[in-house]
Write a protein that holds these residues in place. Sequence first.
Motif, short mmCIF file in Angstrom:
data_model
loop_
_atom_site.label_atom_id
_atom_site.label_comp_id
_atom_site.label_asym_id
_atom_site.label_seq_id
_atom_site.Cartn_x
_atom_site.Cartn_y
_atom_site.Cartn_z
N PHE A 149 8.20 -4.16 4.77
CA PHE A 149 6.95 -3.53 5.20
C PHE A 149 7.09 -2.01 5.17
CE2 PHE A 149 4.44 -1.66 8.69
CZ PHE A 149 3.17 -1.98 8.25
N LEU A 150 8.20 -1.48 5.66
CA LEU A 150 8.39 -0.03 5.69
C LEU A 150 8.54 0.54 4.28
CD1 LEU A 150 10.75 0.40 8.78
CD2 LEU A 150 8.38 1.19 8.55
N CYS A 151 9.24 -0.19 3.42
CA CYS A 151 9.38 0.26 2.03
C CYS A 151 8.02 0.28 1.34
CB CYS A 151 10.34 -0.65 1.27
SG CYS A 151 12.08 -0.45 1.74
N GLY A 152 7.21 -0.76 1.58
CA GLY A 152 5.87 -0.79 1.01
C GLY A 152 5.01 0.33 1.56
N LEU A 153 5.09 0.53 2.88
CA LEU A 153 4.29 1.58 3.52
C LEU A 153 4.68 2.95 2.97
CD1 LEU A 153 2.17 1.82 5.87
CD2 LEU A 153 4.09 2.48 7.32
N GLY A 154 5.99 3.17 2.78
CA GLY A 154 6.45 4.45 2.24
C GLY A 154 5.94 4.68 0.82
N SER A 155 5.95 3.63 0.02
CA SER A 155 5.44 3.75 -1.36
C SER A 155 3.96 4.10 -1.37
CB SER A 155 5.67 2.43 -2.11
OG SER A 155 7.04 2.09 -2.16
N PHE A 156 3.20 3.43 -0.54
CA PHE A 156 1.76 3.70 -0.47
C PHE A 156 1.49 5.10 0.09
CE2 PHE A 156 1.40 -1.10 -0.04
CZ PHE A 156 1.02 -1.27 -1.36
N LEU A 157 2.34 5.53 1.04
CA LEU A 157 2.17 6.86 1.62
C LEU A 157 2.29 7.94 0.54
CD1 LEU A 157 2.01 8.79 4.08
CD2 LEU A 157 4.50 8.62 4.24
N VAL A 158 3.34 7.85 -0.27
CA VAL A 158 3.53 8.84 -1.34
C VAL A 158 2.41 8.71 -2.38
CG1 VAL A 158 5.10 9.71 -3.10
CG2 VAL A 158 6.02 8.83 -0.95
N ALA A 159 1.97 7.47 -2.65
CA ALA A 159 0.88 7.26 -3.60
C ALA A 159 -0.38 7.99 -3.14
CB ALA A 159 0.59 5.77 -3.76
N HIS A 160 -0.70 7.91 -1.86
CA HIS A 160 -1.89 8.58 -1.35
C HIS A 160 -1.72 10.10 -1.37
CE1 HIS A 160 -4.17 5.08 -0.43
NE2 HIS A 160 -3.28 4.60 0.43
N GLY A 162 1.53 3.75 -10.13
CA GLY A 162 2.85 3.15 -10.21
C GLY A 162 3.47 2.93 -8.84
N LEU A 163 3.29 3.90 -7.95
CA LEU A 163 3.80 3.75 -6.59
C LEU A 163 3.04 2.67 -5.83
CD1 LEU A 163 4.41 7.48 -5.70
CD2 LEU A 163 6.14 5.67 -5.66
N GLY A 164 1.76 2.52 -6.14
CA GLY A 164 1.00 1.42 -5.55
C GLY A 164 1.59 0.09 -5.98
N SER A 165 1.99 0.01 -7.24
CA SER A 165 2.62 -1.21 -7.73
C SER A 165 3.95 -1.46 -7.03
CB SER A 165 2.84 -1.10 -9.25
OG SER A 165 3.51 -2.23 -9.75
N LEU A 166 4.71 -0.39 -6.80
CA LEU A 166 5.98 -0.54 -6.08
C LEU A 166 5.74 -1.04 -4.67
CD1 LEU A 166 9.06 -0.15 -6.07
CD2 LEU A 166 8.66 2.23 -5.33
N GLY A 167 4.72 -0.48 -4.01
CA GLY A 167 4.37 -0.95 -2.67
C GLY A 167 3.95 -2.41 -2.69
N ASP A 168 3.21 -2.80 -3.72
CA ASP A 168 2.82 -4.20 -3.86
C ASP A 168 4.05 -5.10 -3.98
OD1 ASP A 168 0.12 -3.63 -3.78
OD2 ASP A 168 -0.06 -3.43 -5.94
N PHE A 169 5.04 -4.62 -4.72
CA PHE A 169 6.27 -5.41 -4.90
C PHE A 169 6.94 -5.68 -3.55
CE2 PHE A 169 10.93 -5.27 -5.27
CZ PHE A 169 11.14 -6.43 -6.01
N THR A 182 -1.30 -3.90 -10.71
CA THR A 182 -1.40 -2.45 -10.50
C THR A 182 -0.49 -1.67 -11.43
OG1 THR A 182 0.03 -2.85 -8.58
CG2 THR A 182 -2.28 -2.41 -8.15
N ALA A 183 0.65 -2.26 -11.81
CA ALA A 183 1.53 -1.59 -12.77
C ALA A 183 0.82 -1.39 -14.10
CB ALA A 183 2.80 -2.41 -12.97
N LEU A 184 0.05 -2.38 -14.51
CA LEU A 184 -0.69 -2.28 -15.77
C LEU A 184 -1.79 -1.22 -15.69
CD1 LEU A 184 -0.91 -6.05 -16.76
CD2 LEU A 184 0.42 -4.25 -17.91
#
Length: 222
Positions: A84-95, A66-73, A45-47
Amino acid sequence: MSHPTEPFAADSAVLAASVGAAALYSTMVRSTSGPLRTVAKTGSTALLSVVATMRGGPLLLAGALGLGSLGDFFLALKDSETNFLCGLGSFLVAHMLYIAVFFQANNDAVVDRFQILLGGWRAATAGALTLLVPVMIGSLVPRIASDLRPPVVVYSLTIFVMTLTALTLDSTQVIVGALMFTGSDSILAADRFLVSPTSSHRGLMQHAVWVLYYGAHSEALL
């Protein structure tokens, strides 16, 4: 001496690397956390974010990817509530960024753009989502820890708004991508919180999550 085809060639090479990383991760979906698994998942996803930047796409789109990639990480790391919460937060901002991208793509007034949801297949799709979201939230809340309930509910509502916003666009590709996001997250939530850990269906569910998720990002990009 440079040639006009060079940017496209570079763009295609990065996209091919992303697809390759996604394919590699698909073989390790059910594997335990490890460096290669994390790099493959995050890198795919970073690529895509790099490709969006190379193509001169909206910065908000590159940021969402990029935030999706961070959530994936975070989700590729050892399973824990913090990750899980860090990933969820990253995806939340991505959306949230995707919502902004979709609003920028439609210059109609807010009332006008949502009137398109009142008829045809868009209305049926929006209606189905309106039923699905409360059912999913109602199913999840009793099964998850109390401190996870607020962020899970907020995330569910955010992706609901993101998908409704996509439905106001003329791009079938973007709409399909948004629906793929909804499907991916619904299956992920069911796998994590609703299905028995010993269920024989979990392997198929986890592969479906990845295919839908990566496909959704790709639809938004391409």
